[in-house]
Design a protein around this motif. Structure first.
Motif, PDB file in Angstrom:
ATOM      1  N   HIS A 108      51.818  31.580  45.635  1.00 39.72           N
ATOM      2  CA  HIS A 108      52.283  32.857  44.998  1.00 39.72           C
ATOM      3  C   HIS A 108      51.084  33.519  44.044  1.00 39.72           C
ATOM      4  CE1 HIS A 108      56.633  32.803  46.164  1.00 39.72           C
ATOM      5  NE2 HIS A 108      56.341  31.324  46.305  1.00 39.72           N
ATOM      6  N   ARG A 109      51.052  34.768  44.191  1.00 33.20           N
ATOM      7  CA  ARG A 109      50.020  35.533  43.551  1.00 33.20           C
ATOM      8  C   ARG A 109      50.808  36.697  42.808  1.00 33.20           C
ATOM      9  NH1 ARG A 109      44.825  33.455  44.917  1.00 33.20           N
ATOM     10  NH2 ARG A 109      45.158  31.324  45.330  1.00 33.20           N
ATOM     11  N   PRO A 110      50.061  37.441  41.910  1.00 32.58           N
ATOM     12  CA  PRO A 110      50.597  38.382  41.106  1.00 32.58           C
ATOM     13  C   PRO A 110      50.958  39.784  42.059  1.00 32.58           C
ATOM     14  CG  PRO A 110      48.221  38.093  40.504  1.00 32.58           C
ATOM     15  CD  PRO A 110      48.725  37.036  41.087  1.00 32.58           C
ATOM     16  N   PRO A 154      54.954  46.246  47.246  1.00 32.08           N
ATOM     17  CA  PRO A 154      54.721  47.887  47.157  1.00 32.08           C
ATOM     18  C   PRO A 154      54.002  47.994  46.128  1.00 32.08           C
ATOM     19  CG  PRO A 154      56.817  47.298  48.074  1.00 32.08           C
ATOM     20  CD  PRO A 154      56.259  46.003  47.440  1.00 32.08           C
ATOM     21  N   GLY A 155      52.972  48.869  46.242  1.00 32.01           N
ATOM     22  CA  GLY A 155      52.142  49.236  44.916  1.00 32.01           C
ATOM     23  C   GLY A 155      51.116  48.152  44.428  1.00 32.01           C
ATOM     24  N   ALA A 156      51.028  47.063  45.037  1.00 36.38           N
ATOM     25  CA  ALA A 156      50.420  46.045  44.462  1.00 36.38           C
ATOM     26  C   ALA A 156      48.771  46.036  45.410  1.00 36.38           C
ATOM     27  CB  ALA A 156      50.738  44.468  44.655  1.00 36.38           C
ATOM     28  N   ALA A 157      47.948  45.536  44.558  1.00 32.77           N
ATOM     29  CA  ALA A 157      46.566  45.344  45.038  1.00 32.77           C
ATOM     30  C   ALA A 157      45.912  44.019  44.786  1.00 32.77           C
ATOM     31  CB  ALA A 157      45.857  46.492  44.495  1.00 32.77           C
ATOM     32  N   LEU A 158      45.221  43.569  45.876  1.00 33.15           N
ATOM     33  CA  LEU A 158      44.220  42.333  45.601  1.00 33.15           C
ATOM     34  C   LEU A 158      42.986  42.703  44.894  1.00 33.15           C
ATOM     35  CD1 LEU A 158      46.059  41.678  48.171  1.00 33.15           C
ATOM     36  CD2 LEU A 158      44.424  39.993  48.807  1.00 33.15           C
ATOM     37  N   SER A 159      42.211  41.841  44.369  1.00 31.72           N
ATOM     38  CA  SER A 159      41.103  42.216  43.668  1.00 31.72           C
ATOM     39  C   SER A 159      40.086  42.785  44.445  1.00 31.72           C
ATOM     40  CB  SER A 159      40.491  41.133  42.994  1.00 31.72           C
ATOM     41  OG  SER A 159      40.389  39.838  43.759  1.00 31.72           O
ATOM     42  N   LEU A 160      38.808  43.521  44.029  1.00 30.42           N
ATOM     43  CA  LEU A 160      37.870  43.962  44.735  1.00 30.42           C
ATOM     44  C   LEU A 160      37.002  42.626  44.889  1.00 30.42           C
ATOM     45  CD1 LEU A 160      36.572  46.268  46.072  1.00 30.42           C
ATOM     46  CD2 LEU A 160      35.369  46.711  43.852  1.00 30.42           C
ATOM     47  N   HIS A 181      35.386  43.870  49.367  1.00 30.93           N
ATOM     48  CA  HIS A 181      36.358  44.343  49.985  1.00 30.93           C
ATOM     49  C   HIS A 181      37.682  44.411  49.072  1.00 30.93           C
ATOM     50  CE1 HIS A 181      36.279  40.290  51.038  1.00 30.93           C
ATOM     51  NE2 HIS A 181      37.677  40.436  50.963  1.00 30.93           N
ATOM     52  N   ARG A 182      38.739  44.970  49.490  1.00 30.92           N
ATOM     53  CA  ARG A 182      40.159  44.989  48.825  1.00 30.92           C
ATOM     54  C   ARG A 182      41.117  45.569  49.756  1.00 30.92           C
ATOM     55  NH1 ARG A 182      40.850  46.442  42.855  1.00 30.92           N
ATOM     56  NH2 ARG A 182      39.338  48.217  43.159  1.00 30.92           N
ATOM     57  N   MET A 183      42.303  44.919  49.392  1.00 32.82           N
ATOM     58  CA  MET A 183      43.420  45.358  50.329  1.00 32.82           C
ATOM     59  C   MET A 183      44.636  45.783  49.281  1.00 32.82           C
ATOM     60  SD  MET A 183      45.881  42.898  52.289  1.00 32.82           S
ATOM     61  CE  MET A 183      44.656  41.807  52.708  1.00 32.82           C
ATOM     62  N   GLU A 184      44.973  46.898  49.610  1.00 28.45           N
ATOM     63  CA  GLU A 184      46.176  47.495  48.930  1.00 28.45           C
ATOM     64  C   GLU A 184      47.457  47.792  49.504  1.00 28.45           C
ATOM     65  OE1 GLU A 184      44.640  50.490  46.015  1.00 28.45           O
ATOM     66  OE2 GLU A 184      42.841  50.109  46.922  1.00 28.45           O
ATOM     67  N   ASN A 185      48.697  47.957  49.029  1.00 27.83           N
ATOM     68  CA  ASN A 185      49.874  48.234  49.536  1.00 27.83           C
ATOM     69  C   ASN A 185      50.375  49.633  49.034  1.00 27.83           C
ATOM     70  OD1 ASN A 185      52.384  48.959  50.753  1.00 27.83           O
ATOM     71  ND2 ASN A 185      53.270  46.976  50.298  1.00 27.83           N
TER      72      ASN A 185
END
Length: 473
Positions: A365-367, A389-395, A437-441
């Motif tokens: 589990h991550r934030p 929804p609206g969350a993003a992993l770090s760059l 890279h980064r991944m966002e929802n």
């Protein structure tokens, strides 16, 4: 008004494999749809209660906020303990924090992993202790025992309580966890209660008690609070000051030494779920004492718990007596229910052999959400990743691996070096070794993707973070 103080930093190894260091029992829906933490927060809410003050550790801080948000609840404050120092420093830090705004207010200290089926009765018991707490008493809650239990400490009263939940009674002494013969003897005597580890007192009274009975804790805990750093809505207690704090329970530090103690007896149902035998007792059972959860089938079984935590894994028991069987995707426990307290020995044995299952949960589990490993090879790994929804992993970037992302649900906003684009279901993108890279929802529903990693090293510590909305180092 009463401020609930919820303690939720423990590991709960006796409920392995469902409860582990990385995701302990308080955050798991062991009984019903709510987690134990959510049920505790809900139980200590309402017109008589302020927003809860929560003490936890850094690994659980986002789990706490996520689970409260699911219930539509906001915490009053969340204090982050740099490392576990037992209950006395945690309670003292909470009292020092509350002293700034409500020095004469009441605080109700409770673990977040207990089961109390009758919420209304528990609230009535709390109200029964309010007058004593306001007068300067340290009020504890004792549970009328249903059997001789060796896993609990006990509270000795001067006489057996004639009534329950109506008034406070003087406490004679605390009794350590007994052997079976002594436990049975105390239950038979009638004037002993289980120690629930739940306390009600004023901020001023508990601070005075610490000054009188545990003065060595005052200076370092005060420094940890005063030098604490705000962090995304949390307060991180100062690590250097906290490191010098003694590791001690509130029972040892204060309660066993204080003379202004009162007890509210409670007999309307309670369990700390300290083992799988307790889970079996609290579960809905059939006429033969069998409880099942998930895809599980019991044939000709008695007094048995069968539980599967994987929808694709069927657990079938035939002719079992006094057996606990818990199946997870990565580990299975099978035990005699009379040996439930020995599960912690199994965890110790797994730690000795350095098995990942000893401490790590299958879902990490991550934030921003969670991920799980589906397949692991020498130079590749396949993961399922779910982003809120609206969350993003770090760059970020990696030294040792490249990644291939395939979106299977929702839409992903993907950054690869200078290129930013939207990836929809059934589309994919390649992340070369070393690429930033980064991944966002960006959507309003969870986004799910499959990640294929290839490289010489696939550990989670192969991450260089450049930007992170969750302020992780």
């Amino acid at each position: 008004m009463i401020t609930p103080v919820l303690l939720c930093g423990g590991s709960g190894t006796r409920l392995w494999p469902l409860s582990r260091k990385s995701y302990p029992k308080q955050f798991v829906p062991l009984l019903g749809d709510k987690t134990l933490f959510q049920a505790s927060a809900e139980r200590l809410s309402g017109t008589d209660y302020n927003a809860p003050l929560i003490l936890t550790n850094s690994d659980f801080r986002f789990i706490v906020t996520e689970q409260l948000a699911e219930m539509g609840m906001d915490p009053g404050a969340i204090l982050i303990e740099p490392e576990g120092r037992n209950t006395a420093p945690a309670v003292l830090a909470a009292a020092m924090w509350l002293e700034k705004t409500d020095p004469d207010g009441l605080m109700l200290v409770a673990p977040s992993d207990h089961v109390v089926p009758n919420t209304d009765a528990f609230r009535e018991a709390v109200q029964a202790g309010v007058a004593s707490a306001k007068s300067g008493q340290l009020v504890t809650f004792g549970i009328k025992p249903t059997h001789g239990e060796t896993g609990y400490g006990y509270l000795e009263l001067s006489e057996a309580p004639a009534k329950v939940d109506l008034s406070t009674m003087p406490l004679t002494r605390f009794v350590e966890k007994p052997d079976q013969a002594r436990a049975d003897e105390m239950v038979g005597a009638g004037n002993f209660l289980w120690n629930a580890g739940i306390f009600l007192f004023s901020v001023r009274a508990i601070l005075d008690a610490f000054k009188a009975h545990a003065p060595d804790l005052m200076t370092p805990v005060q420094a940890a609070v005063d030098k604490g750093k705000p962090d995304l809505g949390f307060l991180r207690l100062d690590p250097e000051a906290w490191r010098s704090v003694e590791d001690i329970s509130i029972d040892y530090a204060v309660m066993e030494r204080a003379s202004n103690l009162s007890v509210v007896p409670f007999a309307k149902g309670w369990s700390d779920l300290g083992g799988w035998d307790a889970v079996l007792r609290e579960s809905v059972r059939d006429e033969r004492g069998v409880a099942t959860s998930g895809p599980a089938v019991a044939l000709d079984c008695d007094d048995t718990l069968l539980r599967s935590e994987d929808d694709g894994l069927e657990v079938v028991g035939i002719g079992l007596r006094n057996i606990i069987a818990i199946a997870m995707p990565d580990a299975v426990l099978i035990a005699d229910s009379r040996r439930a307290q020995d599960v912690k020995l199994a965890v110790a044995a797994l730690k000795t052999k350095k098995a990942r299952q000893a401490t790590a949960f299958p879902k990490d589990h991550r934030p921003w959400g969670w991920f799980e490993s589906l397949v692991i090879g020498d130079r590749f790994q396949v993961k399922r990743i779910v982003v809120h929804p609206g969350a993003a992993l770090s760059l970020q970037s990696h030294h040792h691996r490249s990644e291939h992302w395939i979106v299977v649900e929702g839409t992903a906003k993907v950054t690869v070096n200078e290129d930013v684009k939207l990836i929809s279901e059934n589309q994919s993108v390649y992340i070369p070794l070393g690429a930033v890279h980064r991944m966002e929802n960006p959507g309003k529903v969870p986004m799910v993707l499959i990640e294929v990693q290839t490289g010489t090293y696939l550990g989670e510590d192969d991450i260089i973070r450049y930007e992170d909305v969750y302020a992780r180092s």
